[in-house]
Design an enzyme around this catalytic site. Sequence first.
Site, PDB file in Angstrom:
ATOM      1  N   LYS A 112       0.838  -1.211   0.000  1.00 18.72           N
ATOM      2  CA  LYS A 112       0.000   0.000   0.000  1.00 18.72           C
ATOM      3  C   LYS A 112       0.871   1.259   0.000  1.00 18.72           C
ATOM      4  CE  LYS A 112      -1.524   1.732   3.978  1.00 18.72           C
ATOM      5  NZ  LYS A 112      -1.381   3.162   4.300  1.00 18.72           N
ATOM      6  N   ASN A 113       1.845   1.319   0.907  1.00 22.41           N
ATOM      7  CA  ASN A 113       2.602   2.564   1.057  1.00 22.41           C
ATOM      8  C   ASN A 113       3.469   2.864  -0.164  1.00 22.41           C
ATOM      9  OD1 ASN A 113       1.407   2.958   3.490  1.00 22.41           O
ATOM     10  ND2 ASN A 113       3.190   2.435   4.738  1.00 22.41           N
TER      11      ASN A 113
ATOM     12  N   CYS B 217      -4.554   8.256   9.382  1.00 17.57           N
ATOM     13  CA  CYS B 217      -4.756   7.643  10.696  1.00 17.57           C
ATOM     14  C   CYS B 217      -4.474   8.653  11.802  1.00 17.57           C
ATOM     15  CB  CYS B 217      -3.776   6.484  10.879  1.00 17.57           C
ATOM     16  SG  CYS B 217      -4.298   4.966  10.119  1.00 17.57           S
TER      17      CYS B 217
ATOM     18  N   ARG C  27       1.531  14.361  13.448  1.00 18.80           N
ATOM     19  CA  ARG C  27       1.915  14.166  12.046  1.00 18.80           C
ATOM     20  C   ARG C  27       1.985  15.465  11.248  1.00 18.80           C
ATOM     21  NH1 ARG C  27      -0.476   8.459  10.000  1.00 18.80           N
ATOM     22  NH2 ARG C  27       1.436   8.487   8.824  1.00 18.80           N
TER      23      ARG C  27
ATOM     24  N   ASP D 117       4.469   0.219  12.272  1.00 20.34           N
ATOM     25  CA  ASP D 117       3.201  -0.313  11.763  1.00 20.34           C
ATOM     26  C   ASP D 117       2.920  -1.739  12.256  1.00 20.34           C
ATOM     27  OD1 ASP D 117       2.725   2.040  10.470  1.00 20.34           O
ATOM     28  OD2 ASP D 117       3.213   1.319   8.461  1.00 20.34           O
TER      29      ASP D 117
ATOM     30  N   ARG E 192      -8.663   0.447   4.619  1.00 18.36           N
ATOM     31  CA  ARG E 192      -7.710   1.377   4.014  1.00 18.36           C
ATOM     32  C   ARG E 192      -6.437   0.652   3.600  1.00 18.36           C
ATOM     33  NH1 ARG E 192      -5.560   5.234   7.713  1.00 18.36           N
ATOM     34  NH2 ARG E 192      -4.300   5.512   5.863  1.00 18.36           N
TER      35      ARG E 192
HETATM   36  C1  UD1 Z   1       4.845   6.521   6.537  1.00 17.82           C
HETATM   37  C2  UD1 Z   1       3.882   5.361   6.338  1.00 17.82           C
HETATM   38  C3  UD1 Z   1       3.347   4.886   7.674  1.00 17.82           C
HETATM   39  C4  UD1 Z   1       4.480   4.574   8.626  1.00 17.82           C
HETATM   40  C5  UD1 Z   1       5.446   5.747   8.729  1.00 17.82           C
HETATM   41  C6  UD1 Z   1       6.681   5.423   9.549  1.00 17.82           C
HETATM   42  C7  UD1 Z   1       2.947   5.855   4.182  1.00 17.82           C
HETATM   43  C8  UD1 Z   1       1.738   6.213   3.409  1.00 17.82           C
HETATM   44  N1  UD1 Z   1       2.794   5.792   5.511  1.00 17.82           N
HETATM   45  O1  UD1 Z   1       4.083   7.589   7.102  1.00 17.82           O
HETATM   46  O2  UD1 Z   1       2.564   3.704   7.432  1.00 17.82           O
HETATM   47  O3  UD1 Z   1       3.948   4.322   9.907  1.00 17.82           O
HETATM   48  O4  UD1 Z   1       5.889   6.127   7.415  1.00 17.82           O
HETATM   49  O5  UD1 Z   1       7.318   4.303   9.055  1.00 17.82           O
HETATM   50  O6  UD1 Z   1       3.981   5.582   3.621  1.00 17.82           O
HETATM   51  N2  UD1 Z   1       7.099  14.167  10.907  1.00 17.82           N
HETATM   52  C9  UD1 Z   1       7.262  15.491  11.256  1.00 17.82           C
HETATM   53  N3  UD1 Z   1       7.278  16.413  10.240  1.00 17.82           N
HETATM   54  C10 UD1 Z   1       7.152  16.064   8.929  1.00 17.82           C
HETATM   55  C11 UD1 Z   1       6.992  14.690   8.603  1.00 17.82           C
HETATM   56  C12 UD1 Z   1       6.974  13.765   9.621  1.00 17.82           C
HETATM   57  O7  UD1 Z   1       7.387  15.850  12.412  1.00 17.82           O
HETATM   58  O8  UD1 Z   1       7.167  16.945   8.057  1.00 17.82           O
HETATM   59  C13 UD1 Z   1       7.080  13.157  11.999  1.00 17.82           C
HETATM   60  C14 UD1 Z   1       5.753  12.407  12.093  1.00 17.82           C
HETATM   61  O9  UD1 Z   1       4.836  13.135  12.875  1.00 17.82           O
HETATM   62  C15 UD1 Z   1       6.191  11.117  12.741  1.00 17.82           C
HETATM   63  C16 UD1 Z   1       7.584  10.886  12.167  1.00 17.82           C
HETATM   64  O10 UD1 Z   1       8.001  12.138  11.670  1.00 17.82           O
HETATM   65  O11 UD1 Z   1       6.262  11.294  14.123  1.00 17.82           O
HETATM   66  C17 UD1 Z   1       7.671   9.864  11.051  1.00 17.82           C
HETATM   67  O12 UD1 Z   1       6.773  10.234  10.056  1.00 17.82           O
HETATM   68  P1  UD1 Z   1       6.984   9.812   8.534  1.00 17.82           P
HETATM   69  O13 UD1 Z   1       8.176   8.923   8.428  1.00 17.82           O
HETATM   70  O14 UD1 Z   1       6.967  11.046   7.728  1.00 17.82           O
HETATM   71  O15 UD1 Z   1       5.698   8.962   8.281  1.00 17.82           O
HETATM   72  P2  UD1 Z   1       4.678   9.056   7.104  1.00 17.82           P
HETATM   73  O16 UD1 Z   1       5.394   9.304   5.823  1.00 17.82           O
HETATM   74  O17 UD1 Z   1       3.566   9.944   7.481  1.00 17.82           O
END
Ligand code: UD1
Length: 459
Positions: free
Chosen positions: A34-35, A128, A133, A319, A412
Amino acid sequence: MSGVFAISEKILTKHLEVGGQTLLAGEVKVSGAKNSALVLLAATLLTKELVKIENVPELTDIDVMSELLSASGAKIFREKNHISVQTNQLSTKPLPDKLVHALRASFVCIGPLLARNGEVKMPLPGGCQIGKRPVDLHVKALSALGAHVEVNNGIVHAKVINKNRQLIGANIKFNFQSVGATETIIMAASLAKGETIIKNAAQEPEIQDLANMLNSMGAKIHGAGTSTITIHGVSKLHGCEYSVIPDRIEAGTFLIAAAITRSPLFIYPIIPNHLDALISKLNECGCSTTILNNGIKIIPSKIKSVNISTSPFPGFPTDLQAPFMALMSTAEGTSIFKENIFEDRMKHVNELKKMGANIDLIDEKTAIVKGVNKLHGGTVLGSDLRSAAAMVLAGLFAEGTSHIEGLHHLDRGYEKFEDKLVSVGARLTRYFSGRNAQPLKSQCQETNSQSSPFEPEVA
Ligand code: UD1
């Protein structure tokens, strides 16, 4: 497109009835990730040419992303696990709030839309509810590439202000590894002028998958899968045909399903090194695993407690934290869980406790799990995608029948989750509220059901 309609239909789902004390047997085929699929779909916006993607899972998140691409001007042909996208002309209208709010991953569209159009307006994303985030890393890195970015009333407005409206390569160092921000910048920098170097990049397999597809479209990306990624911008990208990697989180969920039901299963296809951290924890807690051809065979024995501390790849994936906590609730001994990625990813603790688990939540990120002999059926809520899966797994182990709510989360991210579980012996029935009030048995249930009396092999 029927995506939004599909979502509202799924919200009518009331609950999943899960028969407990189930033994599983057989093999489970893993869907495309999915991701990965979500970000590969976003990447199709980087070219005018046709991009054909195979092995795309049929999920509501994919429906939403497809609708976002349509709203961005793409023509989409979709048949089962195949999606073809062609975006001759990008729309300049802001993307619809409703779609962007439905899916956090939608925000990665900002990179390709900005790179191709020189300007984009995107509502802040949803997804989610597992913490704050934010998207500050995406925004700061796009600014470093020369975009002027403003956030007003929940809308991100990014504009390239130079004469050619082209992003300019830059050195970007993230202060922590973000999957989404790394993906946004890889896509934006692919069409930027000059070289971009990302330091402290996320190393997840989905990042490698994105880089592989973009390279097959003519991009010049090196180092994906390491913490330093170099992107030499090119003036245009062309079409390609690409197949999504297997979903390591789905594979992991089924491995944990085998462990919690103390049942042997064969899970395929997998890319073994994507699952190293989980396999090592499964081995440590009492499961034997063997890599065979393109899959993995798991044979659980007595399950003992192990500690879990989540971290970016190649560490233990956040996850799988909730599903593994369901498993550890049934283990011999005490485990400590540390959630290091998201600040609010422990909502499953209370739900597992409703089923008889002995868990102390020490703070938002730490739980102490004392394994118990028995869980009992109950009505519990999956409050996000992975905790919904965790509740189903706990229900398979529990005595009696469980009712799992919050299935729109499950839909989802897990393609045919119920059918796959039923095909290896689970007893599952989905109930609907409102006009779909009839129970819906999974397609395979009548032919393949093989529940067995079960003595849990725990202390
Ligand atoms: C992706 C995955 C999700 C997985 C996560 C971590 C997808 C669609 N989702 O989510 O399933 O759980 O990686 O492996 O690929 N953060 C910030 N600022 C930012 C971006 C992120 O503070 O601009 C923080 C987030 O709040 C979180 C951490 O960084 O605490 C990791 O987030 P991130 O790696 O970006 O996860 P996603 O890409 O949202």
